[in-house]
Structures are given as structure tokens and as C-alpha cells.
Design a protein around this motif. Structure first.
Motif, PDB file in Angstrom:
ATOM      1  N   LYS A  80      21.753  17.088  12.808  1.00  0.00           N
ATOM      2  CA  LYS A  80      21.394  16.845  14.203  1.00  0.00           C
ATOM      3  C   LYS A  80      20.008  16.216  14.364  1.00  0.00           C
ATOM      4  N   PHE A  81      19.378  15.836  13.270  1.00  0.00           N
ATOM      5  CA  PHE A  81      18.038  15.240  13.340  1.00  0.00           C
ATOM      6  C   PHE A  81      17.977  14.181  12.228  1.00  0.00           C
ATOM      7  N   PRO A  82      18.711  13.061  12.443  1.00  0.00           N
ATOM      8  CA  PRO A  82      18.944  12.091  11.355  1.00  0.00           C
ATOM      9  C   PRO A  82      17.745  11.191  11.054  1.00  0.00           C
ATOM     10  N   ILE A  83      16.655  11.801  10.590  1.00  0.00           N
ATOM     11  CA  ILE A  83      15.410  11.055  10.370  1.00  0.00           C
ATOM     12  C   ILE A  83      15.537   9.998   9.275  1.00  0.00           C
ATOM     13  N   GLU A  84      16.531  10.143   8.386  1.00  0.00           N
ATOM     14  CA  GLU A  84      16.693   9.125   7.333  1.00  0.00           C
ATOM     15  C   GLU A  84      17.018   7.762   7.941  1.00  0.00           C
ATOM     16  N   LYS A  85      17.497   7.750   9.189  1.00  0.00           N
ATOM     17  CA  LYS A  85      17.830   6.469   9.826  1.00  0.00           C
ATOM     18  C   LYS A  85      16.610   5.742  10.361  1.00  0.00           C
ATOM     19  N   ILE A  86      15.462   6.406  10.411  1.00  0.00           N
ATOM     20  CA  ILE A  86      14.301   5.737  11.031  1.00  0.00           C
ATOM     21  C   ILE A  86      13.129   5.517  10.077  1.00  0.00           C
ATOM     22  N   SER A  87      13.209   6.033   8.841  1.00  0.00           N
ATOM     23  CA  SER A  87      12.018   5.894   7.991  1.00  0.00           C
ATOM     24  C   SER A  87      12.262   4.995   6.792  1.00  0.00           C
ATOM     25  N   LYS A  88      11.162   4.455   6.260  1.00  0.00           N
ATOM     26  CA  LYS A  88      11.226   3.629   5.066  1.00  0.00           C
ATOM     27  C   LYS A  88       9.990   3.921   4.221  1.00  0.00           C
ATOM     28  N   VAL A  89      10.202   4.079   2.906  1.00  0.00           N
ATOM     29  CA  VAL A  89       9.098   4.383   1.997  1.00  0.00           C
ATOM     30  C   VAL A  89       8.556   3.090   1.392  1.00  0.00           C
ATOM     31  N   TYR A  90       7.226   2.930   1.399  1.00  0.00           N
ATOM     32  CA  TYR A  90       6.548   1.769   0.816  1.00  0.00           C
ATOM     33  C   TYR A  90       5.579   2.266  -0.264  1.00  0.00           C
ATOM     34  N   PRO A  91       5.445   1.525  -1.390  1.00  0.00           N
ATOM     35  CA  PRO A  91       4.376   1.866  -2.330  1.00  0.00           C
ATOM     36  C   PRO A  91       3.032   1.730  -1.604  1.00  0.00           C
ATOM     37  N   VAL A  92       2.057   2.551  -1.991  1.00  0.00           N
ATOM     38  CA  VAL A  92       0.781   2.544  -1.262  1.00  0.00           C
ATOM     39  C   VAL A  92       0.148   1.149  -1.258  1.00  0.00           C
ATOM     40  N   ALA A  93       0.396   0.360  -2.293  1.00  0.00           N
ATOM     41  CA  ALA A  93      -0.178  -0.991  -2.359  1.00  0.00           C
ATOM     42  C   ALA A  93       0.368  -1.881  -1.244  1.00  0.00           C
ATOM     43  N   GLU A  94       1.492  -1.481  -0.641  1.00  0.00           N
ATOM     44  CA  GLU A  94       2.094  -2.286   0.437  1.00  0.00           C
ATOM     45  C   GLU A  94       1.816  -1.723   1.832  1.00  0.00           C
ATOM     46  N   LEU A  95       0.713  -0.988   1.959  1.00  0.00           N
ATOM     47  CA  LEU A  95       0.392  -0.387   3.259  1.00  0.00           C
ATOM     48  C   LEU A  95       0.312  -1.440   4.368  1.00  0.00           C
ATOM     49  N   LYS A  96      -0.294  -2.594   4.052  1.00  0.00           N
ATOM     50  CA  LYS A  96      -0.449  -3.635   5.090  1.00  0.00           C
ATOM     51  C   LYS A  96       0.906  -4.080   5.623  1.00  0.00           C
ATOM     52  N   GLN A  97       1.861  -4.273   4.685  1.00  0.00           N
ATOM     53  CA  GLN A  97       3.217  -4.665   5.079  1.00  0.00           C
ATOM     54  C   GLN A  97       3.862  -3.560   5.917  1.00  0.00           C
ATOM     55  N   ALA A  98       3.639  -2.311   5.490  1.00  0.00           N
ATOM     56  CA  ALA A  98       4.214  -1.168   6.210  1.00  0.00           C
ATOM     57  C   ALA A  98       3.716  -1.155   7.655  1.00  0.00           C
ATOM     58  N   ILE A  99       2.422  -1.389   7.834  1.00  0.00           N
ATOM     59  CA  ILE A  99       1.847  -1.358   9.183  1.00  0.00           C
ATOM     60  C   ILE A  99       2.406  -2.512  10.016  1.00  0.00           C
TER      61      ILE A  99
END
Ligand SMILES: [Zn+2]
Ligand SMILES: [Zn+2]
Length: 382
Positions: A348-367
Motif C-alpha cells: 500500500k506504499f509503493p515507493i519503489e515506483k518513485i525512486s532511483k539510485v545513483y552512484p554518489v559521483a552522479e549527484l549532479k545528474q540526480a539533482i
């Protein structure tokens, strides 16, 4: 664990400067602190406030941001109250509190999010007792603020206050559950702890970022009768629908105005509950205007301090409206994070549908992906 310990953290040195991976030294661990090797951290908008220098004078740069940490315990201070915590334990990190005011020690319902010292403790980035820091820059020996929200999770290793720590059931869940400590509990808590909509009621959520989507998932878990998501980015609205919104509105495309569209969608009545996660003052005014008779609005996003919000007096009083300011979903993390985990386990709380993991070196892309709606919730991996 031998201290001092040399490690690395994403340090912001000047207002508007980058999050720069920088060698730091962790100097000591106090009796009420826990040393954590960070594995993941969610990225939340308050981290950008720190980066932009918007938290001065409470917080002084250089500083380490991050306040949705998830990691593994390396060492436990001698006086930490939870004697079951041990090195190797996977933990989720949330905000901190004083632990001694009336709200923190309330007999039946302690609530850290209502702590009288919430802002200075969480936004200063320094230790509560004396404003010092457990860490210094390796290059100069200069102190670096390293307890943002009690734990500064943009670091490979961090000294965290014990009240930040909530157990994570399994190490494998650390990535998925990292944002429980701020974004998810802010959205879900506003619905489940504060507004408590019933199955026959209607809800609108302004802003379909991670806080808005967590609110949508929580309202859909009830489930409410009608759940409207409003945003200006089509990509976010698609996700909002996927996680439970029954209707979506692109407010940039509402020719007659978004309030009129919401009224139309609800048969002219307006909504029982409205949540603003954007912190845009004009949107807050729309939120108040689209309420049904005796409806309640909750402000979660914080508009700029100098802004004035206009509330139509006639409509507000004769409409018996309520308007609340909510921080951290009015959540007590030791109670509410396990509750969200349970909801997730039930599907009932499908958080896997909204998150994505990035390597820390890709923080700029993540933002950048978070800002344009490609990713709702970015999580960095160390
Ligand atoms: Zn307190
Ligand atoms: Zn946050």
C-alpha cells in the motif's frame, strides 16, 4: 573503531557552491552518539537550502548536507539509551529532537517533530550541547558542520545523534527505505497523522514530487473516494497516477484556472482536504480556494519568509475552513517509520515506483533529474 578517522564527505564551502567530495576527519564520538557508515542517502529540497546558504545564520558553511541517511552502525556511544544497537546493524536516519521538552517526553504520545528546539537542532548542523562539530576538513583542520538534521548523510561516515536512529529490518532494504526519514514521512504523515481522510472523502495534492507522491500513496491506502494530483510537469503527473491519483491536473494547462478545474472535478463542491508541497505562495492561495465547506488545508512546502499569503476572509470564515502548517508529517519517527514500512510490505506504499539510485559521483545528474521530473526521488549510493 579508532578515532580520529579520515573519510570523505560532500562539502559545500560557499553559498551556491557545489557539493564537493572532500577529505574530512571525524575526531570523536560522544556518549549519546552513534558512528554510522552511510550506504545511501535520499536527496531532499532542504539540502538545496543548505547549499544556497539560505540557512544562515543558523548554519555556517562549510557544511555537509543530507538528512535521509541509511547505513550500518560502526560504533555506539557508551550512554546511548537503546542498548540493543550494535555495530553491523542496518539503520535509517531521521531528524533529531531535544528529547527533554514537553512534546518529546509526552506521556502517551511523544512526538519529536513537535520538539520545541526543532529548528536550531536540525538546521544548525552542529552538536546540541555546545554548537561544536565532530568533524574537520582534512586539509585545514577547520570545523565543518556535520550534524545537519542530526546526521549529515552526504558523508561516507557520520557521527549521528542517537535520537536520529531507527532500525531498518534488513540491510537489503536500506536503499529503498532511505527517504523514510524526511520526504516520505512528511507526505505520508500529513495524510495519516494529521488530516486522516475517510473513505468517502476527497483530497488534492499540489506538487507531485517525492513528498506529494508519498501523500498520494498514503491517501490511496485509505483509500479515499477521489484523489487529485496537481503539477506543472506531465512526467510527474504520470507517476502520480501510477501511485494512486484518480485525477491529474497540469496547472500550466488549466485555462480557466486550477481552482475552477478542481471544483469541476468534484461536482462543484471542492475538496475535503488539500495539501501543498510546493511552497509557492500563489499555489497556497489556490489550495485554500479549492476547499469544500469545512475543508482542511495543510501547508507542507514553506514559502519564502518575506511572502504574504492572501486569504479571502469571507470565503474562509463562512466556509469554516482550516489551514495548518505541518512539519515532517507531524511524525514521531520511531513509531511512524515502522508504520510506513508495514504499509509498504502490504503493497500500500509503493515507493519503489518513485525512486532511483545513483552512484554518489552522479549527484549532479540526480539533482537535475529530480528538477525536471525524470526522477521523483533520487537516492545516492556511497
Ligand atoms: Zn524536544
Ligand atoms: Zn527533507
Amino acid at each position: 573503531m579508532q578515532l580520529p578517522l579520515e573519510t570523505e564527505a560532500l562539502v559545500v564551502n560557499t553559498p551556491g557552491g557545489d557539493f564537493e567530495m572532500t577529505p574530512i576527519v571525524i575526531n570523536d564520538l560522544r556518549p549519546d552518539e552513534v558512528l554510522v557508515e552511510m550506504k545511501y542517502s535520499g536527496v531532499c529540497h532542504t539540502d538545496f537550502w543548505l547549499q544556497q546558504g539560505a540557512l544562515t545564520p543558523l548554519l555556517t558553511l562549510p557544511a555537509i548536507a543530507g538528512h535521509e541517511g541509511a547505513g550500518v552502525i560502526l560504533a555506539v556511544g557508551a550512554d546511548v539509551q537503546d542498548k540493543t544497537l550494535a555495530p553491523g546493524d542496518p539503520v535509517l536516519l531521521s531528524f533529531t529532537a531535544c528529547g527533554s521538552c514537553a512534546e518529546c517526553t509526552h506521556d502517551s504520545e511523544p512526538n519529536f517533530s513537535r520538539c520545541a528546539a526543532f529548528a536550531p537542532l536540525n538546521l544548525s548542523g552542529s552538536r546540541r550541547a555546545d554548537g561544536s562539530s565532530p568533524a574537520t576538513l582534512a586539509s585545514s583542520g577547520r570545523p565543518v558542520a556535520a550534524q545537519f538534521f542530526g546526521h549529515s548523510s552526504f558523508a561516507r561516515v557520520s557521527v549521528v545523534h542517537e535520537l536520529c536512529v531507527v532500525r531498518c529490518p534488513k540491510k537489503e532494504d536500506l536503499a529503498l527505505y532511505a527517504p523514510m526519514g524526511c520526504g516520505y514521512q512528511t507526505g505520508a504523515g500529513t495524510v495519516l497523522n494529521v488530516l486522516k481522510p475517510g473513505p468517502g472523502q476527497t483530497v488534492v495534492v499540489f506538487g507531485a514530487g517525492s513528498v506529494g507522491c508519498a501523500a498520494i500513496m498514503a491517501a490511496a491506502s485509505v483509500p479515499v473516494k477521489q484523489l487529485i494530483a496537481v503539477d506543472v510537469l506531465g512526467k510527474k503527473l504520470e507517476v502520480a497516477r501510477e501511485v494512486g491519483a484518480t485525477d491529474v491536473l497540469d496547472s500550466s494547462q488549466c485555462a480557466g484556472g486550477v481552482v475552477e478545474e478542481i471544483k469541476k472535478l468534484t461536482g462543484g463542491r471542492g475538496v475535503d482536504f488539500a495539501i501543498d508541497t510546493t511552497g509557492v505562495s500563489a499555489v497556497v492561495e489556490q489550495m485554500l480556494d479549492c476547499l469544500a465547506y469545512a475543508g482542511t488545508a495543510a501547508s507542507v512546502g514553506v514559502p519564502p519568509r518575506e511572502d504574504k499569503i492572501t486569504v479571502g476572509s469571507g470565503a474562509f470564515f463562512s466556509g469554516k475552513k482550516t489551514w495548518l502548517a505541518v512539519a515532517e508529517g507531524d511524525s514521531h519517527p520511531p513509531e511512524f517509520i515502522p508504520r510506513m514500512i508495514e504499509l509498504h510490505k502490504q503493497g500500500k506504499f509503493p515507493i519503489e515506483k518513485i525512486s532511483k539510485v545513483y552512484p554518489v559521483a552522479e549527484l549532479k545528474q540526480a539533482i537535475s533529474d529530480m528538477k525536471d521530473g525524470t526522477t521523483i526521488k533520487a537516492i545516492i549510493e556511497f
